[in-house]
Design a protein around this motif. Structure first.
Motif, PDB file in Angstrom:
ATOM      1  N   ALA A 201      25.915 -93.700  11.965  1.00  0.00           N
ATOM      2  CA  ALA A 201      24.503 -93.323  11.914  1.00  0.00           C
ATOM      3  C   ALA A 201      23.917 -93.374  13.314  1.00  0.00           C
ATOM      4  CB  ALA A 201      23.727 -94.262  10.984  1.00  0.00           C
ATOM      5  N   ARG A 202      22.865 -92.618  13.502  1.00  0.00           N
ATOM      6  CA  ARG A 202      22.187 -92.572  14.789  1.00  0.00           C
ATOM      7  C   ARG A 202      20.763 -93.091  14.625  1.00  0.00           C
ATOM      8  NH1 ARG A 202      22.664 -89.617  19.586  1.00  0.00           N
ATOM      9  NH2 ARG A 202      20.686 -89.253  20.671  1.00  0.00           N
ATOM     10  N   PRO A 203      20.327 -93.997  15.510  1.00  0.00           N
ATOM     11  CA  PRO A 203      18.951 -94.478  15.407  1.00  0.00           C
ATOM     12  C   PRO A 203      17.958 -93.318  15.497  1.00  0.00           C
ATOM     13  CG  PRO A 203      20.211 -95.813  16.958  1.00  0.00           C
ATOM     14  CD  PRO A 203      21.064 -94.629  16.608  1.00  0.00           C
ATOM     15  N   GLY A 204      16.963 -93.344  14.632  1.00  0.00           N
ATOM     16  CA  GLY A 204      15.952 -92.293  14.662  1.00  0.00           C
ATOM     17  C   GLY A 204      15.110 -92.365  15.919  1.00  0.00           C
ATOM     18  N   GLU A 205      14.617 -91.215  16.341  1.00  0.00           N
ATOM     19  CA  GLU A 205      13.754 -91.141  17.510  1.00  0.00           C
ATOM     20  C   GLU A 205      12.373 -90.662  17.076  1.00  0.00           C
ATOM     21  OE1 GLU A 205      15.425 -88.780  20.605  1.00  0.00           O
ATOM     22  OE2 GLU A 205      17.396 -89.715  20.483  1.00  0.00           O
TER      23      GLU A 205
ATOM     24  N   THR B 260      18.318 -80.670  24.145  1.00  0.00           N
ATOM     25  CA  THR B 260      17.739 -81.806  24.859  1.00  0.00           C
ATOM     26  C   THR B 260      16.516 -82.330  24.130  1.00  0.00           C
ATOM     27  OG1 THR B 260      16.434 -80.299  26.229  1.00  0.00           O
ATOM     28  CG2 THR B 260      18.571 -81.007  27.092  1.00  0.00           C
ATOM     29  N   ASP B 261      16.111 -81.666  23.057  1.00  0.00           N
ATOM     30  CA  ASP B 261      14.941 -82.038  22.281  1.00  0.00           C
ATOM     31  C   ASP B 261      15.288 -83.215  21.368  1.00  0.00           C
ATOM     32  OD1 ASP B 261      12.782 -82.044  20.304  1.00  0.00           O
ATOM     33  OD2 ASP B 261      12.258 -80.075  21.095  1.00  0.00           O
ATOM     34  N   GLY B 262      14.418 -84.232  21.344  1.00  0.00           N
ATOM     35  CA  GLY B 262      14.692 -85.424  20.551  1.00  0.00           C
ATOM     36  C   GLY B 262      14.422 -85.277  19.070  1.00  0.00           C
ATOM     37  N   GLY B 263      13.813 -84.179  18.640  1.00  0.00           N
ATOM     38  CA  GLY B 263      13.549 -83.986  17.221  1.00  0.00           C
ATOM     39  C   GLY B 263      12.111 -84.278  16.870  1.00  0.00           C
ATOM     40  N   GLY B 264      11.822 -84.345  15.583  1.00  0.00           N
ATOM     41  CA  GLY B 264      10.472 -84.583  15.100  1.00  0.00           C
ATOM     42  C   GLY B 264      10.103 -83.571  14.033  1.00  0.00           C
ATOM     43  N   GLU B 265       8.825 -83.478  13.724  1.00  0.00           N
ATOM     44  CA  GLU B 265       8.337 -82.546  12.710  1.00  0.00           C
ATOM     45  C   GLU B 265       7.339 -81.574  13.309  1.00  0.00           C
ATOM     46  OE1 GLU B 265       8.674 -84.239   8.195  1.00  0.00           O
ATOM     47  OE2 GLU B 265       6.696 -83.947   9.053  1.00  0.00           O
ATOM     48  N   THR B 266       7.339 -80.367  12.754  1.00  0.00           N
ATOM     49  CA  THR B 266       6.375 -79.340  13.122  1.00  0.00           C
ATOM     50  C   THR B 266       5.659 -78.892  11.858  1.00  0.00           C
ATOM     51  OG1 THR B 266       7.744 -78.579  14.966  1.00  0.00           O
ATOM     52  CG2 THR B 266       6.077 -77.064  14.140  1.00  0.00           C
ATOM     53  N   TRP B 267       4.324 -78.900  11.912  1.00  0.00           N
ATOM     54  CA  TRP B 267       3.515 -78.503  10.760  1.00  0.00           C
ATOM     55  C   TRP B 267       2.794 -77.198  11.051  1.00  0.00           C
ATOM     56  CZ3 TRP B 267       0.649 -83.046   7.903  1.00  0.00           C
ATOM     57  CH2 TRP B 267       1.598 -84.004   7.497  1.00  0.00           C
ATOM     58  N   GLY B 268       2.916 -76.256  10.117  1.00  0.00           N
ATOM     59  CA  GLY B 268       2.183 -75.009  10.199  1.00  0.00           C
ATOM     60  C   GLY B 268       1.284 -74.857   8.985  1.00  0.00           C
TER      61      GLY B 268
ATOM     62  N   ARG C 270       6.589 -76.430   6.905  1.00  0.00           N
ATOM     63  CA  ARG C 270       6.924 -77.511   7.832  1.00  0.00           C
ATOM     64  C   ARG C 270       8.398 -77.414   8.216  1.00  0.00           C
ATOM     65  NH1 ARG C 270       5.748 -82.668   4.560  1.00  0.00           N
ATOM     66  NH2 ARG C 270       5.878 -81.241   2.794  1.00  0.00           N
ATOM     67  N   PHE C 271       8.712 -77.989   9.374  1.00  0.00           N
ATOM     68  CA  PHE C 271      10.101 -78.000   9.837  1.00  0.00           C
ATOM     69  C   PHE C 271      10.332 -79.311  10.587  1.00  0.00           C
ATOM     70  CE2 PHE C 271      13.897 -77.155  12.198  1.00  0.00           C
ATOM     71  CZ  PHE C 271      14.572 -76.159  11.516  1.00  0.00           C
ATOM     72  N   GLY C 272      11.449 -79.975  10.302  1.00  0.00           N
ATOM     73  CA  GLY C 272      11.804 -81.207  10.997  1.00  0.00           C
ATOM     74  C   GLY C 272      13.277 -81.241  11.311  1.00  0.00           C
ATOM     75  N   PHE C 273      13.651 -81.994  12.346  1.00  0.00           N
ATOM     76  CA  PHE C 273      15.071 -82.118  12.684  1.00  0.00           C
ATOM     77  C   PHE C 273      15.328 -83.424  13.416  1.00  0.00           C
ATOM     78  CE2 PHE C 273      13.066 -80.048  16.260  1.00  0.00           C
ATOM     79  CZ  PHE C 273      13.732 -80.507  17.394  1.00  0.00           C
ATOM     80  N   ALA C 274      16.589 -83.875  13.337  1.00  0.00           N
ATOM     81  CA  ALA C 274      17.014 -85.108  14.000  1.00  0.00           C
ATOM     82  C   ALA C 274      18.511 -85.012  14.258  1.00  0.00           C
ATOM     83  CB  ALA C 274      16.711 -86.321  13.135  1.00  0.00           C
ATOM     84  N   GLN C 275      18.968 -85.715  15.263  1.00  0.00           N
ATOM     85  CA  GLN C 275      20.376 -85.661  15.639  1.00  0.00           C
ATOM     86  C   GLN C 275      21.183 -86.717  14.882  1.00  0.00           C
ATOM     87  OE1 GLN C 275      21.296 -86.286  19.822  1.00  0.00           O
ATOM     88  NE2 GLN C 275      23.004 -84.858  19.711  1.00  0.00           N
ATOM     89  N   LEU C 276      22.377 -86.339  14.444  1.00  0.00           N
ATOM     90  CA  LEU C 276      23.321 -87.261  13.824  1.00  0.00           C
ATOM     91  C   LEU C 276      24.223 -87.863  14.889  1.00  0.00           C
ATOM     92  CD1 LEU C 276      24.287 -85.088  10.715  1.00  0.00           C
ATOM     93  CD2 LEU C 276      22.597 -86.930  10.813  1.00  0.00           C
TER      94      LEU C 276
END
Length: 366
Positions: free
Chosen positions: A65-69, A182-190, A194-200
């Motif tokens: 697992a990868r710690p969330g950012e 290089t993007d750390g992830g997060g959520e985008t709201w329209g 909505r769209f969210g992503f995170a690295q494994l």
């Protein structure tokens, strides 16, 4: 030796099986799917669930697992609504659902037996035990744990008057992208999306998206649909979708409140069968894991199943309500209301950042 039947071998079901076996129970797991395993994409595992897994001796979560950012929240065009890197909030770890499921099932011992391709059709209980009907086969035990999901057969048998699942008003897409970012992830709201992503841990990216849609709308090709919906959103969203080979899509439901009692006689409801919630807080599977830990603790300490209901139903009812409220806010489609929402979230984020920085300063003086 006391005996238990666990109906459903998802994450909650197999965690319950591990917990019961470690309490000295003989466990039979009935799973309707032809093979054992989990489908899906990424999953967030919060500290409370990690603590339960560790208590059960389930090792290796940290290694896979990868710690969330805390990367914050953006508008569809990439402008920040809330930059949350300095908020100091509690964060989950990110793991693939199949990896987590495998780690849990690897902990099962010789006192646990799993039957796949087994669909439960009936249940009766008396003073001496519970009988589960699965086609022509009958299984008898001292306890039944119903972990059979949103459309639980066991819940329907125990509470036929309960309305059950309700549609949230939106559908969800999920996928795993092979991408270098290089993007750390997060959520985008329209607006209504909505769209969210995170690295494994393996470098791939788990992403999810939501879009307002009437219930039971015809489904086309999820991959084409999600790419078209988010084609003009900020990078790296189009890049993530282009790097995804398979897209999962499903309409989002939760259970109506008030939730039914989690215990009736010798039967205990667990996970989505008890408290299915929308995924807006990332707490569904974690709550199932915490259910399993609480159930085992109750059976070990007092053997009073009512204590399990008293502990878990109020806690999960709050999560069901909060998660649905977040979804309502996140899926706003009205231009005025969504603009006002973004402004209020931005102000709230700044205030939370100031409070977090003040706490860190005060702690540094101690």
């Amino acid at each position: 030796m006391r005996t238990a039947i666990v109906v459903g071998a998802g994450i909650g079901g197999v965690t319950a099986a591990v917990a019961l076996e470690q309490c000295g129970w003989q466990v039979t797991v009935l799973e309707r799917a032809p093979e054992l395993g989990e489908i899906g994409a990424g999953i967030s595992v919060w500290p409370g669930a990690v603590a339960v897994l560790e208590e059960l001796g389930i090792k290796g979560v940290e290694q896979v697992a990868r710690p969330g950012e805390s990367a914050g929240m953006r508008r569809w065009d990439g402008r920040w609504i809330v930059e949350a890197a300095d908020l100091g909030v509690e964060l989950p770890v990110m793991i693939h659902r199949a990896q987590l499921h495998s780690l849990i099932t690897d902990r099962l011992g010789p006192a646990a037996t799993i039957h796949t391709g087994t669909t439960v059709t009936g249940l009766t209980q008396d003073a001496d035990g519970v009988t589960v009907q699965a086609g022509d086969q009958e299984y008898r035990a001292d306890l039944v744990v119903a972990a059979d999901g949103l459309r639980s057969v066991i819940r329907g048998l125990l509470h036929p008057e309960y309305d059950g699942p309700r549609y949230s008003g939106y559908t969800a897409y999920r996928g795993i992208a092979e991408a270098e970012l290089t993007d750390g992830g997060g959520e985008t709201w329209g607006r209504g999306q909505r769209f969210g992503f995170a690295q494994l841990i393996d470098g791939r990216y788990y992403w999810y998206a939501t879009a307002n849609r009437p219930a039971d709308s015809p489904t086309g090709d999820p991959e084409s649909d999600v790419r078209e919906r988010f084609a003009r959103w900020h990078e790296p969203i189009p890049a993530l979708l282009a790097a995804t080979s398979e897209v999962l899509q499903n309409d989002i439901y939760d259970l109506r409140t008030p939730l039914v009692p989690f215990v009736q006689g010798r039967v205990a409801l667990l996970g989505d069968a008890a408290h299915a919630m929308t995924p807006n807080m990332g707490r569904g599977a974690c709550s199932a894991i915490e259910d399993a830990g609480a159930l085992a603790r109750v059976l070990r300490d007092s053997r009073d199943l009512a204590a399990y209901d008293a502990e878990r139903r109020p806690a999960t009812t709050k999560l069901v309500k909060r998660s649905r409220a977040i979804g309502v806010m996140g899926q706003l489609d009205n231009p005025f209301l969504s603009t006002a929402r973004d402004g209020l979230l931005g102000l709230g984020g700044k205030a939370a950042g100031l409070l977090a920085r003040r706490r860190r300063v005060e702690q540094s003086r101690v």
